[in-house]
Design a protein around this motif. Structure first.
Motif, PDB file in Angstrom:
ATOM      1  N   ASN A   1       6.194  10.432 -11.678  1.00  0.00           N
ATOM      2  CA  ASN A   1       5.564  10.443 -12.991  1.00  0.00           C
ATOM      3  C   ASN A   1       6.245   9.443 -13.920  1.00  0.00           C
ATOM      4  O   ASN A   1       7.390   9.628 -14.313  1.00  0.00           O
TER       5      ASN A   1
ATOM      6  N   LYS B   1      -2.091  -7.316  -4.134  1.00  0.00           N
ATOM      7  CA  LYS B   1      -2.722  -7.247  -2.817  1.00  0.00           C
ATOM      8  C   LYS B   1      -3.980  -8.106  -2.776  1.00  0.00           C
ATOM      9  O   LYS B   1      -4.210  -8.882  -1.839  1.00  0.00           O
TER      10      LYS B   1
ATOM     11  N   ALA C   1      -2.285  -3.373  -6.910  1.00  0.00           N
ATOM     12  CA  ALA C   1      -3.611  -3.676  -6.354  1.00  0.00           C
ATOM     13  C   ALA C   1      -3.950  -5.150  -6.576  1.00  0.00           C
ATOM     14  O   ALA C   1      -4.512  -5.812  -5.697  1.00  0.00           O
ATOM     15  N   THR C   2      -3.604  -5.655  -7.756  1.00  0.00           N
ATOM     16  CA  THR C   2      -3.902  -7.061  -8.040  1.00  0.00           C
ATOM     17  C   THR C   2      -3.118  -7.984  -7.116  1.00  0.00           C
ATOM     18  O   THR C   2      -3.652  -8.969  -6.606  1.00  0.00           O
TER      19      THR C   2
ATOM     20  N   LEU D   1      -5.531   8.167  -6.289  1.00  0.00           N
ATOM     21  CA  LEU D   1      -4.117   8.206  -6.655  1.00  0.00           C
ATOM     22  C   LEU D   1      -3.918   8.279  -8.157  1.00  0.00           C
ATOM     23  O   LEU D   1      -3.006   7.677  -8.692  1.00  0.00           O
TER      24      LEU D   1
ATOM     25  N   MET E   1      -2.286  -0.754 -10.861  1.00  0.00           N
ATOM     26  CA  MET E   1      -3.193  -1.893 -10.955  1.00  0.00           C
ATOM     27  C   MET E   1      -2.487  -3.199 -10.630  1.00  0.00           C
ATOM     28  O   MET E   1      -3.079  -4.119 -10.062  1.00  0.00           O
TER      29      MET E   1
ATOM     30  N   ARG F   1     -13.082   7.328 -17.554  1.00  0.00           N
ATOM     31  CA  ARG F   1     -11.743   7.890 -17.349  1.00  0.00           C
ATOM     32  C   ARG F   1     -10.956   7.841 -18.649  1.00  0.00           C
ATOM     33  O   ARG F   1     -10.201   8.756 -18.965  1.00  0.00           O
TER      34      ARG F   1
ATOM     35  N   SER G   1       2.457   6.839  -6.985  1.00  0.00           N
ATOM     36  CA  SER G   1       1.551   7.770  -7.643  1.00  0.00           C
ATOM     37  C   SER G   1       2.145   9.166  -7.716  1.00  0.00           C
ATOM     38  O   SER G   1       1.705   9.989  -8.515  1.00  0.00           O
ATOM     39  N   TYR G   2       3.164   9.418  -6.903  1.00  0.00           N
ATOM     40  CA  TYR G   2       3.776  10.739  -6.950  1.00  0.00           C
ATOM     41  C   TYR G   2       4.929  10.812  -7.931  1.00  0.00           C
ATOM     42  O   TYR G   2       5.471  11.873  -8.193  1.00  0.00           O
TER      43      TYR G   2
ATOM     44  N   ASN H   1       2.308   4.386 -15.032  1.00  0.00           N
ATOM     45  CA  ASN H   1       1.738   4.584 -13.695  1.00  0.00           C
ATOM     46  C   ASN H   1       0.525   3.712 -13.458  1.00  0.00           C
ATOM     47  O   ASN H   1       0.387   3.079 -12.417  1.00  0.00           O
ATOM     48  N   ASN H   2      -0.377   3.728 -14.456  1.00  0.00           N
ATOM     49  CA  ASN H   2      -1.607   2.952 -14.296  1.00  0.00           C
ATOM     50  C   ASN H   2      -1.296   1.487 -14.129  1.00  0.00           C
ATOM     51  O   ASN H   2      -1.868   0.793 -13.297  1.00  0.00           O
TER      52      ASN H   2
ATOM     53  N   MET I   1       0.833  -1.197   0.000  1.00  0.00           N
ATOM     54  CA  MET I   1       0.000   0.000   0.000  1.00  0.00           C
ATOM     55  C   MET I   1       0.871   1.251   0.000  1.00  0.00           C
ATOM     56  O   MET I   1       0.612   2.209  -0.749  1.00  0.00           O
TER      57      MET I   1
ATOM     58  N   VAL J   1       1.096   4.291  -2.935  1.00  0.00           N
ATOM     59  CA  VAL J   1       0.958   5.726  -2.688  1.00  0.00           C
ATOM     60  C   VAL J   1       2.186   6.457  -3.194  1.00  0.00           C
ATOM     61  O   VAL J   1       2.103   7.481  -3.895  1.00  0.00           O
TER      62      VAL J   1
ATOM     63  N   PRO K   1      -2.429   9.106 -11.298  1.00  0.00           N
ATOM     64  CA  PRO K   1      -1.070   9.648 -11.443  1.00  0.00           C
ATOM     65  C   PRO K   1      -0.997  10.733 -12.498  1.00  0.00           C
ATOM     66  O   PRO K   1      -1.787  10.813 -13.421  1.00  0.00           O
TER      67      PRO K   1
ATOM     68  N   ILE L   1      -9.367  -2.010  -1.992  1.00  0.00           N
ATOM     69  CA  ILE L   1      -7.993  -2.053  -2.491  1.00  0.00           C
ATOM     70  C   ILE L   1      -7.920  -1.527  -3.919  1.00  0.00           C
ATOM     71  O   ILE L   1      -6.940  -0.908  -4.324  1.00  0.00           O
ATOM     72  N   PHE L   2      -8.980  -1.757  -4.692  1.00  0.00           N
ATOM     73  CA  PHE L   2      -9.001  -1.227  -6.049  1.00  0.00           C
ATOM     74  C   PHE L   2      -9.563   0.189  -6.108  1.00  0.00           C
ATOM     75  O   PHE L   2      -9.105   1.015  -6.901  1.00  0.00           O
TER      76      PHE L   2
END
Lengths: 114, 258, 582
Positions: free
Chosen positions: A48, A64, A61-62, B254, A58, B57, A45-46, A53-54, A38, A42, B256, B246-247
């Motif tokens: 670039n 996790k 997240a997957t 966030l 993802m 999006r 995301s800061y 990034n996406n 986590m 975070v 980006p 979580i998603f």
């Protein structure tokens, strides 16, 4: 209920999830991993990285989600049937996301007369 | 789970064995598979919303990027920690249910409920802020763009960016002024935000109800709680609620980009 | 939980004719409304679903009467819109989707696999209550002024502009969706976990394969339409604009999400019916179903591929043309497993001993009408044709052929086939054959002209039309009256049979299957002893003639038709052994 008949249609060798107890240590380790991931998400995301990034977000997240499914929800120690059903839901989402095909291709070169 | 002892057959049965099952193994696996089948429906339920999010999006990346800054990342991150920890405590509750330790079950379920309430309270503060900012979609929606842009306060007008004159000439509205429909698309972002976090919050509330019921059953030593399956099923549900968040967290809080 | 209804242990053993069955162990209302017995729940569903079918049928009659004249004699356009919406909503969500699973599926599945009940009996009861509550809400919306969006609820009309009772209807459908999901969960776990010893997957009757595939489709598809419709309500009530183009929303997204379920939904409607046809054809051809594993896997294939074709409802909406091409190709592919089934059923009948009972007539009707419906679907799947045919009566005719000529005919066939098992009574066979014939004629007269008038350009959902279409509409409406008679007759004789029908034996058809190895009606716990299965499905070959005769004749009250046939065969001296003469 007749107890002279064979009790259940189980095939030999099938594992029984019911007697499997996950030790708390496993849960704590997974929890720490989740917290680390986590924080990573975070932080990422800061930074670039453009379109990466996406993908990074993802992917994290997957991972996790997979950790939660396998360990907290005990799918790793469960029967194959449980595993199949756990997987099907996420696989089926892919079919649903086929909708995106429409949006991606709408502005492609059009065919005369359409 | 009802308590039915099949003593007329002269065998000793686990009192939790239901009449339609032959043995506890069959029953336990049936319950777990049944719960997972239900969770699959929940995956598709939320999944459709994630699809809508992806479509919008993808179509309006700049809008989503700019507008999402109005969400409070700190609160979102704290909430994520809260839910992750609650998943841990719920897993511990399931462990102690399997160990048949009533006191520890109660403690962990109680802690999980507290975390769930914490989540809702923090979310409540977030939503209150959104309400005060007039970011709740509907007749009172107003989106004010920040410094560096001309500040125009807009409701939901019809989106027009170009018109074709009768002589065939096209007139574009000047691109360096505010797109008239930016506000509308901001409203789209917030619509998705409220629907998705709202649906998630409803699931949290239901989770509290389920766990609360278990807690009271443990407290009053209801015979059903000698069986660990209710707690395990509640745990599966709760972990799913965690996975949805979580998603949700990276997708809304966030996004980006600069 | 003692509130649910189980009989006290140690019921008196039956003596003579009065057996204790699931029907007669208690007559109290509480023991019906709080039952957890799958058989009783099936009967409860049968009643609710029949009511919904009747009401949907009234809406259909109103439509057909209105359409006999080209200029709207009976109702205004607003009322007409509400009529076809009511017909669609009631028939699709409250009849076709739940009918076979909730009535015949609920009743027969545990019996067929040798189980005492479904996996989750209380969830089963909950699903009936959810269905009834959802149904009452939808009916309430109709009574309070109706809905005029069409059963497809396209946005932004449904979400922003319509002034009718959209929200109430949609919430009713939402709740009924959860009823469907509950049934699906129950069936999946039951089929996986509750089979009798020896009942391996490939010994299962094909009805079970069909119901399993149906349940998987229900689980994976229904939640998507649930959330989509919920978004419509949210948009109406809270003005959160997801599909409103004025706010940057995309109405086509609604259609994607809606049809992602609603196309698989038609497979939810047809797969159980196909399962019934397999059962009926095997029994009344006295043969094992040809290509058992092909039919079994084709059920799964239809379930999976059915999820990949939803865009064929959207060819003319503005969907990307490349996507449309892909959906068109997939729509052709999805026809293949259905065709495999039709060929296999036909092959089953070849060199079988075909017995033309009422269920068999319905099954044969199904094969013919479903084939026509399916083939006309291919016309619609081809892009260029669809530009012309979409939104015309051609589409209406196509889906009525598969839904009425297919799904409903299968439902009726199944009702007739299992009626003796469910009620312990035989229906009058002569009247049943007559009703089947009348409804077949009525059906074709109703819907064949619709292909023609649709091709000629008659749009759907219109009640004003050019005078030259009138002849086709009049023919269609005449057919609808005949069809109504064909549906009305079974209602009468089924009810009649409950009191006056001859008592049926355990196995009046001489069929092979676990459900026929228990009494008619079955006892509360289904089987006095859980059977151990050592034979293959549809093991008609090893039934000797004498076994079959004994089966069918010896039970008290075996249908008069059966006795007559047996007596006639004995006279005529059918010599074949190994195949019982019909």
């Amino acid at each position: 209920m007749d107890h002279n008949a064979p009790v259940s249609p189980y095939q030999p060798g099938e594992t029984h999830q019911t007697h499997h107890v996950t030790q708390p240590k496993v849960y704590y380790i997974v929890y720490v991993l989740l917290v680390i991931l986590m924080s990573l998400t975070v932080a990422a995301s800061y930074i670039n990285m453009g379109s990466l990034n996406n993908l990074v977000a993802m992917t994290i997240a997957t991972i996790k989600a997979v950790l939660v499914v396998l360990f907290f929800m005990q799918v790793k120690m469960g029967t194959r049937l449980t595993w199949v059903w756990a997987a099907i839901g996420f696989v089926w989402l892919i079919f649903l996301f086929g909708t995106l095909g429409d949006y991606i291709t709408r502005n492609w070169i059009s065919v005369t007369g359409w | 789970m009802s308590v039915e002892v099949a003593e007329e057959h002269g065998h000793h049965h686990d009192p939790a064995l239901q009449h339609q099952f032959q043995d506890m193994d069959q029953q336990n696996e049936s319950y777990v598979v049944g719960m997972w089948t239900f969770l699959v429906t929940e995956i598709m339920f939320f999944g459709a919303l994630f699809l809508a999010y992806t479509v919008y999006r993808g179509a309006n990346p700049a809008v989503f990027l700019e507008v999402h800054h109005h969400l409070d990342v700190a609160k979102g991150a704290i909430n994520t920690m809260v839910l992750l920890t609650s998943s841990l405590t719920m897993a511990m509750a399931v462990y102690h249910a399997q160990m048949k330790n009533r006191q520890k079950q109660m403690m962990y379920i109680g802690v999980t409920i507290m975390f769930a309430f914490t989540f809702l309270i923090i979310k409540g503060f977030e939503w209150k802020q959104k309400f005060e900012d007039h970011h709740v979609p509907g007749p009172h929606f107003e989106y004010v763009r920040g410094e560096g842009h001309a500040t125009i306060v807009q409701g939901p007008p019809t989106p027009v960016s170009a018109i074709r004159m009768s002589n065939g000439q096209t007139v574009n509205f000047p691109k360096d002024t505010i797109e008239p429909d930016f506000s509308n698309k901001a409203q789209l972002f917030f619509s998705l935000y409220f629907v998705m976090t709202g649906l998630h919050a409803i699931h949290v509330i239901i989770g509290i109800g389920v766990m609360g019921t278990l807690f009271f059953m443990l407290m009053f030593k209801h015979p059903n709680v000698d069986y660990y399956m209710p707690v395990e099923l509640a745990g599966l549900y709760w972990h799913f609620v965690d996975i949805v968040w979580i998603f949700l967290f990276p997708l809304f809080y966030l996004i980006p980009g600069s | 939980m003692s509130a649910t209804a189980l009989p006290p242990a140690g019921l008196p053993a039956s003596a003579g004719e009065t057996k204790t069955t699931y029907l007669n162990w208690s007559y109290s209302v509480k023991d019906w409304l709080l039952t957890i017995d799958h058989k009783r729940i099936a009967v409860l569903y049968l009643i609710s679903i029949s009511v919904m079918f009747l009401l949907g049928g009234f809406a259909a009659m109103a439509i057909r009467v209105e359409l006999t004249s080209p200029h709207g004699q009976l109702m205004t356009s607003e009322v007409y819109n509400k009529m076809f919406t009511m017909h669609g909503v009631l028939m699709v969500f409250f009849f076709l989707v739940p009918s076979i699973p909730a009535t015949l599926g609920n009743f027969v599945i545990p019996l067929m696999i040798g189980a005492k009940d479904l996996a989750f009996p209380r969830l089963n009861l909950l699903s009936w209550y959810l269905y009834t509550i959802g149904g009452l809400m939808a009916l309430g919306a109709m009574v309070m002024g109706g809905v005029d969006t069409g059963w497809t609820f396209y946005t932004p009309y449904s979400s922003v502009y319509s002034n009718t009772n959209v929200s109430l209807t949609v919430i009713g459908i939402f709740i009924a969706g959860f009823s469907s999901i509950a049934t699906g969960i129950n069936f999946i776990v039951t089929v996986h976990k509750m089979r009798a010893p020896g009942m391996t997957w490939f010994r299962l009757p094909l009805f079970i394969w069909a119901m399993y595939a149906t349940s998987v489709v229900i689980i994976l598809g229904t939640p998507v339409v649930a959330i989509t419709l919920a978004l419509v309500v949210v948009e109406r009530l809270l003005h959160l604009g997801i599909f409103n183009p004025a706010l940057g929303g995309d109405p086509i997204l609604f259609q994607h999400m809606f049809w992602f379920y609603s196309h698989p939904a038609v497979y939810i409607m047809i797969l159980p019916s196909m399962g019934i046809i397999s059962e009926i054809i095997a029994c009344f051809s006295r043969k094992r179903v040809f290509g058992y594993s092909f039919i079994a896997f084709s059920s799964l294939a239809i379930g999976v591929f059915g999820f990949l074709v939803w865009g064929h409802h959207m060819f003319v909406t503005g969907q990307s043309m490349y996507t449309s091409m892909v959906f068109s190709a997939l729509s052709f592919i999805v026809a293949v497993p259905s065709a495999i089934k039709v060929f296999n059923w036909t092959a089953t009948m070849y060199k079988g001993h075909v017995w033309f009972t009422a269920p068999m007539i319905y099954a044969l009707g199904f094969i013919g009408l479903f084939t026509v419906g399916g083939l006309t679907g291919l016309y619609l799947a081809s892009l260029a044709m669809d530009v012309h045919l979409n939104m015309t009566y051609f589409v209406v005719a196509h889906f009525h052929f598969v839904m009425v000529g297919g799904a409903t005919l299968g439902y009726l066939g199944g009702l007739h086939f299992w009626w003796p098992k469910i009620t312990g009574r035989m229906y009058p066979e002569g009247w049943a054959k007559l009703a089947a014939a009348i409804s077949f004629v009525g059906f074709n007269l109703t819907f064949l002209p619709q292909f023609i008038v649709g091709y000629l350009g008659m749009p759907r959902r219109y009640h004003y039309y050019p005078a030259e279409y009138q002849i086709w509409h009049v023919l269609s409406s005449a057919g609808a009256s005949v069809l109504a008679i064909g549906y009305g007759i079974p209602v009468i004789y089924f009810l009649w049979s409950l009191k006056y029908g001859p008592k049926a034996g355990d196995n009046p058809w001489g069929a092979v299957g676990l459900e026929w190895m228990t009494t008619s009606p079955p006892p509360m716990e289904n089987f006095h002893e859980i059977p151990v299965v050592t034979w293959e499905a549809y093991d008609y070959d090893s039934m000797t003639e004498s076994e079959a005769q004994a089966d069918r004749e010896s039970m008290p009250g075996a249908g008069a038709a059966v006795r007559q046939e047996a007596a006639r065969d004995a006279e005529e001296g059918h010599p074949e052994t190994g195949h019982p003469s019909p």
